[in-house]
Design a protein around this motif. Sequence first.
Motif, mmCIF file in Angstrom:
data_model
loop_
_atom_site.group_PDB
_atom_site.id
_atom_site.type_symbol
_atom_site.label_atom_id
_atom_site.label_comp_id
_atom_site.label_asym_id
_atom_site.label_seq_id
_atom_site.Cartn_x
_atom_site.Cartn_y
_atom_site.Cartn_z
ATOM 1 N N CYS A 118 -10.726 5.199 14.543
ATOM 2 C CA CYS A 118 -10.973 6.808 13.245
ATOM 3 C C CYS A 118 -11.954 6.836 13.456
ATOM 4 O O CYS A 118 -12.711 6.641 12.729
ATOM 5 N N GLU A 119 -12.413 7.947 13.595
ATOM 6 C CA GLU A 119 -13.119 9.185 12.949
ATOM 7 C C GLU A 119 -12.893 10.732 12.941
ATOM 8 O O GLU A 119 -12.711 11.041 13.931
ATOM 9 N N VAL A 120 -13.911 11.189 11.983
ATOM 10 C CA VAL A 120 -13.818 12.629 12.277
ATOM 11 C C VAL A 120 -14.802 13.314 11.907
ATOM 12 O O VAL A 120 -14.197 15.032 12.202
ATOM 13 N N PHE A 121 -16.321 12.844 11.735
ATOM 14 C CA PHE A 121 -17.061 13.520 12.532
ATOM 15 C C PHE A 121 -16.751 13.897 13.827
ATOM 16 O O PHE A 121 -17.299 12.792 14.676
ATOM 17 N N ASP A 158 -7.890 11.673 9.155
ATOM 18 C CA ASP A 158 -7.819 10.702 8.455
ATOM 19 C C ASP A 158 -7.017 9.830 8.814
ATOM 20 O O ASP A 158 -6.072 9.694 9.185
ATOM 21 N N ALA A 159 -8.266 8.695 8.749
ATOM 22 C CA ALA A 159 -7.078 7.145 9.017
ATOM 23 C C ALA A 159 -6.188 6.738 7.918
ATOM 24 O O ALA A 159 -5.036 6.015 8.653
ATOM 25 N N ARG A 160 -6.113 7.674 6.526
ATOM 26 C CA ARG A 160 -4.833 7.529 5.559
ATOM 27 C C ARG A 160 -3.736 7.711 6.802
ATOM 28 O O ARG A 160 -2.556 7.110 6.156
ATOM 29 N N GLU A 168 -20.387 2.047 17.966
ATOM 30 C CA GLU A 168 -21.096 1.366 18.600
ATOM 31 C C GLU A 168 -20.277 0.132 19.242
ATOM 32 O O GLU A 168 -19.726 -1.026 19.820
ATOM 33 N N LEU A 194 -16.576 -0.972 8.281
ATOM 34 C CA LEU A 194 -18.110 -0.437 8.418
ATOM 35 C C LEU A 194 -18.758 0.162 8.242
ATOM 36 O O LEU A 194 -18.968 1.850 8.526
ATOM 37 N N GLY A 209 -13.126 5.050 10.412
ATOM 38 C CA GLY A 209 -14.514 5.687 10.299
ATOM 39 C C GLY A 209 -15.807 4.914 11.275
ATOM 40 O O GLY A 209 -17.153 4.938 10.700
ATOM 41 N N PHE A 210 -15.855 5.228 12.665
ATOM 42 C CA PHE A 210 -16.914 4.282 13.530
ATOM 43 C C PHE A 210 -17.775 4.732 13.581
ATOM 44 O O PHE A 210 -18.883 4.152 14.513
ATOM 45 N N THR A 223 -24.001 -1.886 14.656
ATOM 46 C CA THR A 223 -23.669 -0.169 14.044
ATOM 47 C C THR A 223 -25.454 0.762 13.748
ATOM 48 O O THR A 223 -26.277 0.063 13.453
ATOM 49 N N ARG A 224 -24.360 1.616 13.689
ATOM 50 C CA ARG A 224 -25.965 2.417 13.592
ATOM 51 C C ARG A 224 -26.253 2.781 12.435
ATOM 52 O O ARG A 224 -27.105 2.310 11.735
HETATM 53 C C1 LIG Z 1 -22.036 6.365 6.769
HETATM 54 S S1 LIG Z 1 -20.991 6.004 8.028
HETATM 55 C C2 LIG Z 1 -20.511 5.029 8.875
HETATM 56 C C3 LIG Z 1 -19.659 5.109 10.703
HETATM 57 C C4 LIG Z 1 -20.235 3.678 11.158
HETATM 58 N N1 LIG Z 1 -19.264 2.628 11.017
HETATM 59 C C5 LIG Z 1 -21.502 2.739 11.298
HETATM 60 O O1 LIG Z 1 -21.882 2.133 10.322
HETATM 61 O O2 LIG Z 1 -22.358 3.482 11.906
HETATM 62 C C6 LIG Z 1 -18.679 6.601 7.671
HETATM 63 C C7 LIG Z 1 -18.006 7.654 8.276
HETATM 64 O O3 LIG Z 1 -16.168 7.354 8.256
HETATM 65 C C8 LIG Z 1 -15.910 8.783 8.583
HETATM 66 N N2 LIG Z 1 -14.940 8.590 7.485
HETATM 67 C C9 LIG Z 1 -14.871 8.451 6.238
HETATM 68 N N3 LIG Z 1 -13.580 8.755 5.308
HETATM 69 C C10 LIG Z 1 -12.572 8.652 6.819
HETATM 70 C C11 LIG Z 1 -11.026 8.582 6.929
HETATM 71 N N4 LIG Z 1 -10.430 8.840 5.960
HETATM 72 N N5 LIG Z 1 -11.258 8.996 8.331
HETATM 73 C C12 LIG Z 1 -11.942 9.079 9.115
HETATM 74 N N6 LIG Z 1 -12.780 8.536 9.182
HETATM 75 C C13 LIG Z 1 -13.753 9.068 7.766
HETATM 76 C C14 LIG Z 1 -16.746 9.488 8.319
HETATM 77 O O4 LIG Z 1 -16.884 10.542 8.503
HETATM 78 C C15 LIG Z 1 -18.304 8.587 8.572
HETATM 79 O O5 LIG Z 1 -18.650 8.901 10.049
#
Ligand SMILES: C[S@@+](CC[C@H](N)C(=O)[O-])C[C@H]1O[C@@H](n2cnc3c(N)ncnc32)[C@H](O)[C@@H]1O
Length: 250
Positions: free
Chosen positions: A101-104, A137-139, A84, A156, A79-80, A229-230
Amino acid sequence: MSMIQKGSCDKSAQGSFSTANSSLSKDRLYGRHRGHPLRDRQKRLLADYLPRIKFPIERVQNPFTAFGKKPQALWLEIGFGGGEHSLAQYQNHPEIGYITCEVFENGICSLLSSLLKEEKNEIDALVPDMIRVWNEDARILIRELPKESINKIFLLFPDPWPKARHAKRRFVQPERLPLLHRILSPKGHWHIASDDPTYQEWVKKTMENQPYFKNILQTDKRPKNWPSTRYEQKAYKAGRYPIFWIFEKL
Ligand SMILES: C[S@@+](CC[C@H](N)C(=O)[O-])C[C@H]1O[C@@H](n2cnc3c(N)ncnc32)[C@H](O)[C@@H]1O
């Protein structure tokens, strides 16, 4: 930043895992796949650049071969967000193979845009040797990666899912601990940060009295070598105070 390899991954083998993992979508851990509508440049990044920098799932059993050069160790970020932390770690540690990994989609575009920098053309742009992006999905990776292949895991500011009825969607779960323990190398580290009071308590409770990890750091001051991070910045602006943890594999 080293940028050598072109066209690093085989498009033909991608996609099959998404279908095979449709059961994961039933218990999804994340919110939206997309925020603002994508601009043309973002669409090109996803269509033309992402397939070339994507972690090649056909190499998941030999993840060291997924990079332009042989990494000394592999790190995994879950979930990057805007990327950053991934970008800073990748730039500061050129010897590491970084799987992130990130899905967004908007977040993925931010990282790809930072990596591409001055290069104009997404189709011919060079692909960095030592970072690979997993836009699913990172899983899926966690389940498939070999035992003891990952040296550090970063989680994070995970989505907090503060309502009790959504607790199962929190990434930190008792049943996930053996899965992360399996892929971590001996004494490997799991970094976690959260600014959400419910999640902070949840991490403390989940990580106490379990046989997989020991807590080697818990602090409200981000360690110097730990890039911001943001979501961390958003937390301070909103008057919330993060906790930063490092857990070591037992
Ligand atoms: C609240 S944001 C935090 C983003 C970043 N780590 C930061 O600190 O700015 C959490 C992120 O995790 C991603 N995420 C959640 N579950 C995930 C998964 N199973 N696989 C990949 N990404 C995932 C979401 O899409 C989201 O963008």
